[in-house]
Scaffold this motif. Structure first.
Motif, short mmCIF file in Angstrom:
data_model
loop_
_atom_site.label_atom_id
_atom_site.label_comp_id
_atom_site.label_asym_id
_atom_site.label_seq_id
_atom_site.Cartn_x
_atom_site.Cartn_y
_atom_site.Cartn_z
N GLU A 60 0.82 -1.21 0.00
CA GLU A 60 0.00 0.00 0.00
C GLU A 60 0.86 1.26 0.00
N VAL A 61 0.55 2.19 -0.88
CA VAL A 61 1.22 3.49 -0.96
C VAL A 61 0.43 4.50 -0.12
N LEU A 62 1.09 5.17 0.80
CA LEU A 62 0.42 6.16 1.65
C LEU A 62 0.13 7.44 0.87
N TRP A 63 1.12 7.93 0.14
CA TRP A 63 0.96 9.06 -0.77
C TRP A 63 2.18 9.09 -1.68
N GLU A 64 2.15 9.99 -2.67
CA GLU A 64 3.28 10.13 -3.58
C GLU A 64 3.92 11.50 -3.35
N GLN A 65 5.22 11.48 -3.09
CA GLN A 65 5.96 12.70 -2.78
C GLN A 65 6.52 13.31 -4.07
N PRO A 66 6.12 14.54 -4.43
CA PRO A 66 6.68 15.18 -5.63
C PRO A 66 8.20 15.34 -5.52
N LEU A 67 8.89 15.10 -6.64
CA LEU A 67 10.34 15.19 -6.67
C LEU A 67 10.85 16.44 -7.35
N ASP A 68 10.14 16.91 -8.38
CA ASP A 68 10.62 18.07 -9.13
C ASP A 68 9.46 18.66 -9.92
#
Length: 202
Positions: A60-68
């Motif tokens: 399960e992915v909690l959220w996606e962290q933007p990288l750029d």
């Protein structure tokens, strides 16, 4: 009681840990407890320990962290497998009257208030020997009128700040950030008690 004022340096720091050549992983340990003047045996902490590995397919992915700015993102997961019966290296006692302190690894505070510790661990893709990048956080929050749900909301906000710091540090160190694992532990310190919480990896 007023929340402890912390500098950004004390509240969050980061460090790079090299992976072993045999592909071993980190263990992340949270330790928390409180003690009163009438407890001669001192602090008897509770602890949780997790084995941090690359996330398997389907976790399960909690959220996606933007990288750029190109909309690239790194998935964020919980810390992983919880371990049992791990030796605890937390110092067992607190001195009477010890003042409130907080560093990135540890917080000590007089109640009534909440204390917490947290970590965010960044990893490259599986099969690489890139360093793990670790951000740690510790601090105090609220008072005897603060609810547990408010504490959880605050801790989750701090975790998001820590994952953003991972992204900035990875960019500075020219490291590829494939995925992130995060976790935290909190404790309410009752009035007339001293609480301590600590996070460590290794």
């Amino acid at each position: 009681m007023k929340e402890l004022e912390l500098t950004s340096n004390a509240a969050l720091t980061d460090a790079v840990y090299e992976t072993a050549l045999n592909g071993s992983f980190l263990d992340a340990k949270f330790i928390a407890g409180s003690v009163g003047d009438d407890e001669p045996d001192g602090l008897q902490p509770e602890y949780e320990c997790y084995h941090v590995t690359y996330p398997p397919k389907g976790e399960e992915v909690l959220w996606e962290q933007p990288l750029d700015a190109a909309d690239d993102k790194a998935p964020v997961y919980s810390l992983g497998k919880k371990l049992e019966a791990i030796e605890c290296n937390c110092h067992p006692t607190l001195a009477k009257g010890e003042s409130r302190t907080a560093t990135a690894r540890k917080v000590v505070a007089h109640g009534p208030m909440w204390i917490y510790v947290a970590t965010a661990i960044g990893m490259d893709k599986e099969g690489t020997e890139s360093p793990f990048m670790v951000v740690q956080g510790a601090g105090t929050y609220g008072s005897d009128s603060t609810t547990e749900s408010e504490m959880i909301g605050y801790a989750e906000g701090r975790i998001r700040e820590m994952t953003a710091l991972l992204v900035r540090r990875a960019r500075l160190e020219a490291l590829h950030l494939e995925s992130i694992r995060v976790g935290y532990k909190y404790l309410f310190v009752e009035p007339e008690r001293i609480g301590k919480a600590k996070v460590k990896e290794g």
